[in-house]
Design a protein around this motif. Structure first.
Motif, mmCIF file in Angstrom:
data_model
loop_
_atom_site.group_PDB
_atom_site.id
_atom_site.type_symbol
_atom_site.label_atom_id
_atom_site.label_comp_id
_atom_site.label_asym_id
_atom_site.label_seq_id
_atom_site.Cartn_x
_atom_site.Cartn_y
_atom_site.Cartn_z
ATOM 1 N N ILE A 254 0.823 -1.203 0.000
ATOM 2 C CA ILE A 254 0.000 0.000 0.000
ATOM 3 C C ILE A 254 0.862 1.260 0.000
ATOM 4 N N LEU A 255 2.011 1.219 0.682
ATOM 5 C CA LEU A 255 2.876 2.398 0.686
ATOM 6 C C LEU A 255 3.927 2.345 -0.429
ATOM 7 N N LYS A 256 3.833 1.306 -1.268
ATOM 8 C CA LYS A 256 4.732 1.159 -2.429
ATOM 9 C C LYS A 256 6.203 1.272 -2.001
ATOM 10 N N PHE B 221 3.901 17.770 1.306
ATOM 11 C CA PHE B 221 3.471 16.367 1.296
ATOM 12 C C PHE B 221 2.044 16.209 1.814
ATOM 13 N N ARG B 222 1.233 17.260 1.696
ATOM 14 C CA ARG B 222 -0.101 17.203 2.301
ATOM 15 C C ARG B 222 -0.962 16.095 1.706
ATOM 16 N N ALA B 223 -0.652 15.644 0.487
ATOM 17 C CA ALA B 223 -1.498 14.641 -0.159
ATOM 18 C C ALA B 223 -1.186 13.231 0.332
ATOM 19 N N ILE B 224 -0.123 13.070 1.099
ATOM 20 C CA ILE B 224 0.288 11.725 1.503
ATOM 21 C C ILE B 224 -0.811 11.070 2.342
ATOM 22 N N ARG B 225 -0.976 9.779 2.142
ATOM 23 C CA ARG B 225 -2.023 9.057 2.860
ATOM 24 C C ARG B 225 -1.406 7.999 3.771
ATOM 25 N N ILE C 243 0.298 8.312 6.475
ATOM 26 C CA ILE C 243 1.432 8.735 7.283
ATOM 27 C C ILE C 243 1.098 10.067 7.930
ATOM 28 N N SER D 61 6.535 12.660 10.801
ATOM 29 C CA SER D 61 7.809 11.970 10.851
ATOM 30 C C SER D 61 8.385 12.134 12.244
ATOM 31 N N PHE E 274 8.636 7.181 10.020
ATOM 32 C CA PHE E 274 7.340 7.772 9.675
ATOM 33 C C PHE E 274 6.265 7.228 10.601
ATOM 34 N N PHE F 142 -7.477 4.557 3.137
ATOM 35 C CA PHE F 142 -6.795 4.615 1.848
ATOM 36 C C PHE F 142 -6.843 3.247 1.169
ATOM 37 N N ARG G 88 -11.888 0.887 -5.734
ATOM 38 C CA ARG G 88 -11.659 1.307 -7.120
ATOM 39 C C ARG G 88 -11.266 0.142 -7.992
#
Lengths: 168, 717
Positions: free
Chosen positions: B621-623, B666-670, B672, B675, B685, B695, B702
């Motif tokens: 999920i966090l790639k 980085f406001r779009a990060i999901r 997390i 830090s 993180f 998320f 989807r």
């Protein structure tokens, strides 16, 4: 007396630039935005980020994002070598300053560049977005591209790129 | 202190006083308390604001507050009945005062002058009633107690009295409400040799016949206490009262205060002097002698009290005392403690490498202390949420009155504690939700009766702690959310595609979309389509979640979950690939070995002692790049009613994580939440577990969307 000393000092501060090398090209940023220069190490990758975000760095307890400038210009990834450096910059954002780092291949020197030495950026050919470039100076038969640091590292613009990448 | 700071202090103080005034008025209006119990506090609030505003030269505030104060004075002197209409008027005045105070800080919020004039006119009716039969009560009608002698009052006014905005005349007038003022002698003190027309050279001496105690009399002169010298001598007749009051175990000072011969201030002054003497190793004088020396009481009174006192030592409960501290100082302290925690972790790492048992032991002791200091420092920022709820009471009252709805507000868990900065950021979202509940949620009375519900609507605010989080619920028993209507509206407003299928919960979430509003008629309270999206954004900024549960005709419940603090958490460190991740400890239930082979690849849930446990593969999920390890672990987390597993690689153990918010970039990060710098200097993180799960759900829904939907999306991409 004071005036005589202060004035040239003030003037010279205004025209000082830090030059650095990125993929065999010479760039410069105004010295007033540069906080410090450190060697490349200890960058932690952040999950989910697009490639131009190298990660974050622990700068004496402060968590500082690090950007790959070459990727930000739309060119290929910066290879980390022996002379690779991180330039720590202070960028104005929403009445404050944010501290960001950029990876470059090598840092050269601090140069005095007078306004009359600066030419308008070429309309095309630099392969970098025109709005990133403040001008071009010819120093000892070598072209130096002067960058608009606050446009290259626009927090707002980078945030929306990141948003798009994550949404997909 | 410069003028600006002083002004901020005034605004702050005035706002606090206005809050007190408001809650007192509301309590009296609701019948929870009598006016007699609160009039002093209300009066004092108005009086203090007037006084301080005068110092700063805010003439408009002084003028307005003066009228309010005059009306309150009448109520205080029992000359005016405190009717519901008056309560209403005073609440309106309160609102106007709030506006005036706010407009000092932010000139754009100019207060409504017409409103002020209207209110002043309304107040005037109370101050000058249209010709009544009885003449206005005056001093001659004030009760003259028979068994009391003369209080002798001597006032030596300070030079600054006029400049401070004080009026000796009004003090005399107020004294008359306490009793009969006799034998007033005015002298002037021109000892300076100079004369400045703006200075006060007045000296007053008078006798007062009153049954009031000394405290009450002194309060009249409260505001000139610092600049002037006020001597109040008790009548001889008080000796009887002192003797009657002296309980067996009371101390001398308390006896005198209780009997009304001494004020608390005088007592404290004498006690402070006594303490000072003791500290300087001087022979301290007896309290009684000291009081006589100060001129606070007469000798006969002291001996009367002493004769009754027994020599016994008693432990007294210490009064709750508050200290006002600049918020920046606190933030600075918490920041430093964050650094201390990080430095401690670095030391722990180094000490772990040495095999030195004694050093490790002493370090463990220090770690324990650091933890306690951390908790205590974070505790300093904690305030009860009741303060926020208090403001909502006013909104419920005003809005329901405006809409003609009868609503009962129930407040539970007002003592629940939350970080001060969060309480501030919460007040707007809570206000929006409450307004919406009253405006759109709870039906008008006739509709409620038609539906067979009680005509009075119920609104409930509830706050409680749950597994390291604070939960706030706003529940109404109104019409509930209609999924079909929301859906239709969302399609109409272009927020939703026509053929998209959504679960009920997802449909409710549409009301948080910008530009969404279902109210068919736009009222001036809500329905402008701004608000609910702000609510969601504000709550997400606080790392919180908001969820909605609703049944048609049964009501709606908004549930807000917030982390306890924004600064430091107890975390559990795990790794996935090269990434160090921190999971909040209070969410973790257990850790298990993850047996990848026993599970088919297609499903992401496992059997935990007979229960289904869905899990998230954190690496996917966090790639996080890299090869999956042979041995993996599942961390079982619980938040609210949800439970899930997180698949991670190595478990490293507990740590204290100082949260460093990530750059705005980085406001779009999901998934997390921030830090942290770990002992080793590496950056970890902090997982925002509920967001990570959301998320995952979003991604899965989807991927599993109907084929047509999916292919269309792929075309876009």
């Amino acid at each position: 007396m004071n005036d005589v000393v202060l004035d040239p000092l003030h003037a010279s501060q205004h025209h000082q630039y830090l030059t650095f090398v990125l993929r065999d090209e010479c760039f410069a940023v105004g010295i007033e935005a540069v906080k410090e220069i450190i060697e490349y190490s200890g960058v932690t990758a952040i999950p989910l980020m697009p490639d131009f975000v190298k990660g974050v760095l622990n700068l004496r307890g402060e968590v500082v994002p690090v950007i790959d400038l070459s990727l930000r210009f739309g060119k290929s990834v910066t290879q980390i070598q022996k002379r690779s450096c991180i330039i720590i910059l202070e960028i104005p954002f929403e009445q404050h300053h944010v501290v960001l780092g950029v990876v470059v291949d090598a840092v050269n020197e601090v140069l005095d560049i007078e306004p009359h030495q600066i030419e308008a950026p070429p309309t095309f050919g630099a392969k970098i977005r025109a709005q990133f470039i403040k001008g071009v100076a010819n120093i000892d038969e070598q072209f130096v591209i002067l960058l608009h640091a606050e446009k290259v590292l626009s927090v707002e613009e980078m945030a929306s790129i990141i948003e798009n990448v994550i949404e997909q | 202190m410069d003028m600006h700071e002083a002004q901020l202090l005034f605004i702050n103080e005035a706002e606090e006083l206005l809050d007190v005034m408001e809650s007192c008025l509301l309590e009296v209006e609701a019948g929870d308390a009598t006016i007699d119990a609160h009039i002093d506090a209300i009066f004092r609030a108005a009086h203090t604001i007037k006084g301080s505003a005068g110092l700063f030269g805010f003439d408009a505030i002084v003028a307005f507050t003066h009228s309010v104060e005059s009306v309150l004075e009448q109520v205080r002197a029992d000359k005016l009945e405190f009717t519901p209409a008056l309560a209403e008027l005073l609440l309106d005045c309160h609102r106007h005062m709030v506006q005036m105070i706010q407009s000092i800080a932010d000139p754009e919020l100019a207060s409504d002058k017409n409103q002020g004039t209207k209110l002043l006119a309304a107040l005037d009716v109370y101050l000058h009633p249209p010709k009544s039969d009885e003449p206005l009560t005056d001093t001659s009608q004030a009760p003259i107690p028979d068994d009391s002698g003369h209080w002798s009052i001597h006032i030596d006014y300070g030079r600054e009295v006029f400049r401070d905005g004080m009026d000796p005349c009004s003090q005399l007038k107020f004294l008359q409400t306490l009793g009969q003022v006799d034998d007033v002698r005015v002298t002037a003190d021109f000892s300076d040799g100079e004369f400045d027309p703006e200075c006060c050279y007045l000296r007053l001496q008078m006798a007062l016949i009153s049954s009031a105690d000394k405290q009450q009399i002194e309060e009249v002169f409260e505001f000139i206490q610092d600049s002037s010298k006020v001597t109040i001598s008790a009548p001889k007749a008080l000796v009887n009262k002192v003797q009657a009051c002296a309980e067996d175990d009371a101390r001398l000072g308390e006896t005198l205060v209780n009997s009304g011969a001494l004020t608390k201030r005088e007592l404290e002054m004498a006690l402070a002097e006594q303490r000072r003497a003791l500290q300087e190793n001087r022979q301290a004088e007896a309290l009684g002698n000291m009081l006589i020396k100060q001129g606070a009481v007469d000798k006969s009174l002291v001996s009367a009290a002493l004769s009754k006192q027994k020599n016994q030592e008693h432990k007294r409960p210490i009064d709750l005392q508050f200290l006002k501290v600049d918020a920046r100082k606190l933030d600075n302290l918490i920041g430093l403690i964050g650094e201390l925690v990080t430095a401690g972790a670095a030391n722990e790492l180094l000490i772990g490498q040495l095999a030195h048992e004694k050093l490790q032991e002493s370090f463990a002791g220090m770690t324990l202390l650091v933890e306690q200091i951390r908790d205590a420092a974070l505790g300093l920022r904690m305030v009860q949420i009741g303060e926020s709820f208090g403001r909502l009471k006013r909104i419920v009252r005003d809005v329901s009155k405006e809409l003609g709805k009868d609503i009962n507000l129930e407040v539970l868990g007002a003592e629940t504690e939350l970080d001060k900065s969060m309480v501030e950021k919460l007040s707007d979202p809570l206000m929006h939700i409450v307004r919406n509940a009253i405006d759109h949620g709870i039906e008008p009375q006739d509709v409620r009766i038609y539906k067979g519900k009680p005509s009075q609507g119920q609104l409930c605010l509830n706050a409680y702690h749950e597994a390291g989080a604070v939960v706030i619920e706003i529940t109404d028993d109104g019409a509930g959310l209609d999924p079909d209507r929301i859906r239709a509206k969302a399609i109409e407003n272009g927020i939703l595609d026509t053929d998209k299928q959504l679960s009920k919960e997802d449909i409710y979430k549409l009301i948080f979309e910008p530009g969404f509003s279902t109210a068919s008629a736009i009222t001036n309270l809500s329905g402008r389509g701004v608000g609910m999206d702000v609510v969601k954004r504000n709550i997400e900024e606080l790392r919180g979640q908001i969820s909605i549960a609703s049944d048609i005709n049964q009501g709606t419940r908004f549930r807000i979950r917030l982390p306890l603090t924004l600064a430091i958490i107890d975390g559990f460190e795990v790794t996935v690939g090269d990434a160090h991740l921190v999971i909040p400890v209070n969410m973790i239930q257990e850790c298990l070995a993850f047996d990848a082979e026993a599970l088919a690849v297609e499903r992401d849930y496992l059997n935990l002692r007979g229960e289904v446990l869905p899990f998230v593969r954190v690496r996917d999920i966090l790639k996080i790049p890299g090869q999956r390890l042979q041995r993996e672990h599942v961390v079982v987390v619980q938040f609210g009613e949800n439970r899930a597993g997180l698949v991670v690689e190595t478990l490293l153990g507990e740590l204290q994580a100082v949260i460093k918010p990530l750059n705005k970039m980085f406001r779009a990060i999901r998934g997390i939440g921030g830090s942290t710098v770990m002992g080793s200097g590496d950056i970890g993180f902090i997982l925002d577990v509920p967001q990570l799960i959301e998320f995952t759900m979003h991604k899965e829904s989807r991927q599993c969307a109907p084929a047509s939907d999916k292919s269309e999306k792929e075309k876009h991409e």
